[in-house]
Design a protein around this motif. Structure first.
Motif, PDB file in Angstrom:
ATOM      1  N   LEU A   1       0.796  -1.220   0.000  1.00 12.36           N
ATOM      2  CA  LEU A   1       0.000   0.000   0.000  1.00 12.36           C
ATOM      3  C   LEU A   1       0.833   1.276   0.000  1.00 12.36           C
ATOM      4  O   LEU A   1       0.285   2.369  -0.142  1.00 12.36           O
ATOM      5  CB  LEU A   1      -0.938   0.015   1.213  1.00 12.36           C
ATOM      6  CG  LEU A   1      -1.938  -1.133   1.304  1.00 12.36           C
ATOM      7  CD1 LEU A   1      -2.548  -1.195   2.695  1.00 12.36           C
ATOM      8  CD2 LEU A   1      -3.023  -0.989   0.242  1.00 12.36           C
TER       9      LEU A   1
ATOM     10  N   ILE B   1     -11.969   0.672  -0.463  1.00 10.02           N
ATOM     11  CA  ILE B   1     -10.764   1.447  -0.172  1.00 10.02           C
ATOM     12  C   ILE B   1      -9.625   0.473   0.133  1.00 10.02           C
ATOM     13  O   ILE B   1      -9.715  -0.302   1.091  1.00 10.02           O
ATOM     14  CB  ILE B   1     -10.986   2.396   1.023  1.00 10.02           C
ATOM     15  CG1 ILE B   1     -12.279   3.188   0.846  1.00 10.02           C
ATOM     16  CG2 ILE B   1      -9.774   3.324   1.180  1.00 10.02           C
ATOM     17  CD1 ILE B   1     -12.364   4.001  -0.406  1.00 10.02           C
ATOM     18  N   PRO B   2      -8.571   0.464  -0.656  1.00 15.19           N
ATOM     19  CA  PRO B   2      -7.519  -0.544  -0.506  1.00 15.19           C
ATOM     20  C   PRO B   2      -6.968  -0.678   0.912  1.00 15.19           C
ATOM     21  O   PRO B   2      -6.852  -1.798   1.425  1.00 15.19           O
ATOM     22  CB  PRO B   2      -6.441  -0.062  -1.485  1.00 15.19           C
ATOM     23  CG  PRO B   2      -7.211   0.611  -2.567  1.00 15.19           C
ATOM     24  CD  PRO B   2      -8.335   1.309  -1.860  1.00 15.19           C
ATOM     25  N   SER B   3      -6.614   0.424   1.561  1.00 18.09           N
ATOM     26  CA  SER B   3      -5.991   0.298   2.879  1.00 18.09           C
ATOM     27  C   SER B   3      -6.988  -0.006   3.981  1.00 18.09           C
ATOM     28  O   SER B   3      -6.612  -0.401   5.080  1.00 18.09           O
ATOM     29  CB  SER B   3      -5.208   1.572   3.236  1.00 18.09           C
ATOM     30  OG  SER B   3      -6.077   2.617   3.594  1.00 18.09           O
TER      31      SER B   3
ATOM     32  N   TYR C   1     -10.500   6.847  -2.467  1.00 16.74           N
ATOM     33  CA  TYR C   1     -11.175   7.471  -1.320  1.00 16.74           C
ATOM     34  C   TYR C   1     -11.508   8.927  -1.632  1.00 16.74           C
ATOM     35  O   TYR C   1     -12.662   9.362  -1.509  1.00 16.74           O
ATOM     36  CB  TYR C   1     -10.291   7.383  -0.079  1.00 16.74           C
ATOM     37  CG  TYR C   1     -10.846   8.114   1.127  1.00 16.74           C
ATOM     38  CD1 TYR C   1     -11.642   7.456   2.061  1.00 16.74           C
ATOM     39  CD2 TYR C   1     -10.594   9.472   1.320  1.00 16.74           C
ATOM     40  CE1 TYR C   1     -12.165   8.127   3.152  1.00 16.74           C
ATOM     41  CE2 TYR C   1     -11.112  10.155   2.404  1.00 16.74           C
ATOM     42  CZ  TYR C   1     -11.893   9.481   3.320  1.00 16.74           C
ATOM     43  OH  TYR C   1     -12.422  10.158   4.395  1.00 16.74           O
TER      44      TYR C   1
ATOM     45  N   ASP D   1      -4.777   4.908  -1.942  1.00 13.30           N
ATOM     46  CA  ASP D   1      -6.187   5.203  -1.667  1.00 13.30           C
ATOM     47  C   ASP D   1      -6.759   6.380  -2.442  1.00 13.30           C
ATOM     48  O   ASP D   1      -7.650   7.086  -1.954  1.00 13.30           O
ATOM     49  CB  ASP D   1      -6.378   5.462  -0.170  1.00 13.30           C
ATOM     50  CG  ASP D   1      -6.175   4.219   0.674  1.00 13.30           C
ATOM     51  OD1 ASP D   1      -6.245   3.105   0.120  1.00 13.30           O
ATOM     52  OD2 ASP D   1      -5.940   4.360   1.882  1.00 13.30           O
TER      53      ASP D   1
ATOM     54  N   MET E   1      -5.172   6.887   5.761  1.00 10.58           N
ATOM     55  CA  MET E   1      -4.941   7.101   4.337  1.00 10.58           C
ATOM     56  C   MET E   1      -3.637   6.438   3.933  1.00 10.58           C
ATOM     57  O   MET E   1      -2.657   6.483   4.679  1.00 10.58           O
ATOM     58  CB  MET E   1      -4.874   8.607   4.044  1.00 10.58           C
ATOM     59  CG  MET E   1      -4.526   8.985   2.618  1.00 10.58           C
ATOM     60  SD  MET E   1      -5.818   8.561   1.415  1.00 10.58           S
ATOM     61  CE  MET E   1      -7.027   9.827   1.786  1.00 10.58           C
ATOM     62  N   SER E   2      -3.648   5.832   2.750  1.00 10.33           N
ATOM     63  CA  SER E   2      -2.412   5.269   2.211  1.00 10.33           C
ATOM     64  C   SER E   2      -2.181   5.820   0.810  1.00 10.33           C
ATOM     65  O   SER E   2      -3.072   6.433   0.203  1.00 10.33           O
ATOM     66  CB  SER E   2      -2.471   3.737   2.161  1.00 10.33           C
ATOM     67  OG  SER E   2      -3.132   3.295   0.981  1.00 10.33           O
TER      68      SER E   2
END
Length: 262
Positions: A58, A247-249, A77, A74, A70-71
């Motif tokens: 990430l 959301i990936p993270s 997002y 993201d 937050m990454s």
């Protein structure tokens, strides 16, 4: 039954004694092990514990009080929060409540708004992200005021009250603050803060304006329903729409709200 089972599975051991926490919780309090391999930044501000760690999959991640925020993976997002492609921000006046990672500000500036004001209480977050999350925020956190935007470090409630007293209205208010609480009833300090922010934001919106915010995970329908009940009890009647994105993270689907005056 266990003796008659036709399958078995090896579970990896819990890793202990690391200098950073590998285990973060999802919105419904499931425990997830992240592939974190480095602590990039850590400090305690007057408001919270601020960390930036590196994840192999990430990139750098902002973690506040042990919660993933937050990454670098993201972007979806910010794009879903702002409803990119569905809302027109050109020549619009915008206020961001929170948003200290700079991701939303950076993406909104690409839409050629008239002016964006970001109200963030924690200067430690701003400085850390400006140094270690530049793929998220670009260079927008390097300066506090330009012809297109201003970053004000302070309490957004005070700033909103000042706008209300001056009769200053804007096209969009973004609530990039705390998540919807996970609770059995919509009571307590967190819910009181949400009501305060919502009611104050409605007073600074133009009649055609919108309040854009994130909610919580789709796996928390009871809390999302409570939030929608709160929306029905504001100082002015409102209507809302919803959108969602993985959301990936967060490793889950997140719900976003778009609130406008009736």
């Amino acid at each position: 039954m266990a003796l008659n089972s036709q399958r078995s599975k090896h579970l990896p051991p819990v890793k202990r004694g690391t200098i950073y926490d590998l285990y973060l919780t999802l919105s419904d309090e499931r425990l997830l092990e992240y592939d974190i391999d480095k602590l990039v930044f850590e400090a305690r501000s007057p408001y919270q514990k601020v960390q930036i760690v590196h994840s192999k999959s990430l990139g750098n991640m902002l973690i506040l009080d042990e919660l993933q925020n937050m990454s670098e993976a993201d972007l979806i997002y910010s794009e879903t929060l702002m409803q990119r492609g569905k809302e027109c921000y050109e020549d619009k006046e915008i206020v961001i409540l929170g948003g200290g990672d700079g991701g939303l500000l950076w993406e909104l500036l690409k839409e050629n708004p008239k002016r964006v004001t970001m109200l963030e209480i924690d200067d430690v977050v701003i400085k850390a992200c400006s140094q270690y999350m530049r793929s998220v925020c670009g260079d927008c956190l390097d300066k506090r005021i330009t012809s297109k935007y201003e970053i004000i470090v302070g309490d957004c409630v005070i700033a909103l009250n000042h706008m209300i007293n001056e009769g200053h209205q804007v096209d969009y208010v973004f609530g990039d603050l705390t998540d919807i609480p996970i609770s059995t009833a919509p009571h307590g300090d967190a819910w009181d803060f949400i009501r305060l922010i919502l009611n104050s934001s409605m007073k600074v919106l133009k009649p055609t304006g919108k309040y854009m915010t994130h909610g919580n995970g789709a796996s928390c329908p009871k809390s999302l329903k409570m939030y929608e009940e709160v929306l029905s009890q504001l100082c002015v009647p409102v209507k809302f729409t919803k959108d969602e994105a993985f959301i990936p993270s967060f490793f889950e689907v997140w719900i976003f709200y778009q609130v406008s005056l009736k």
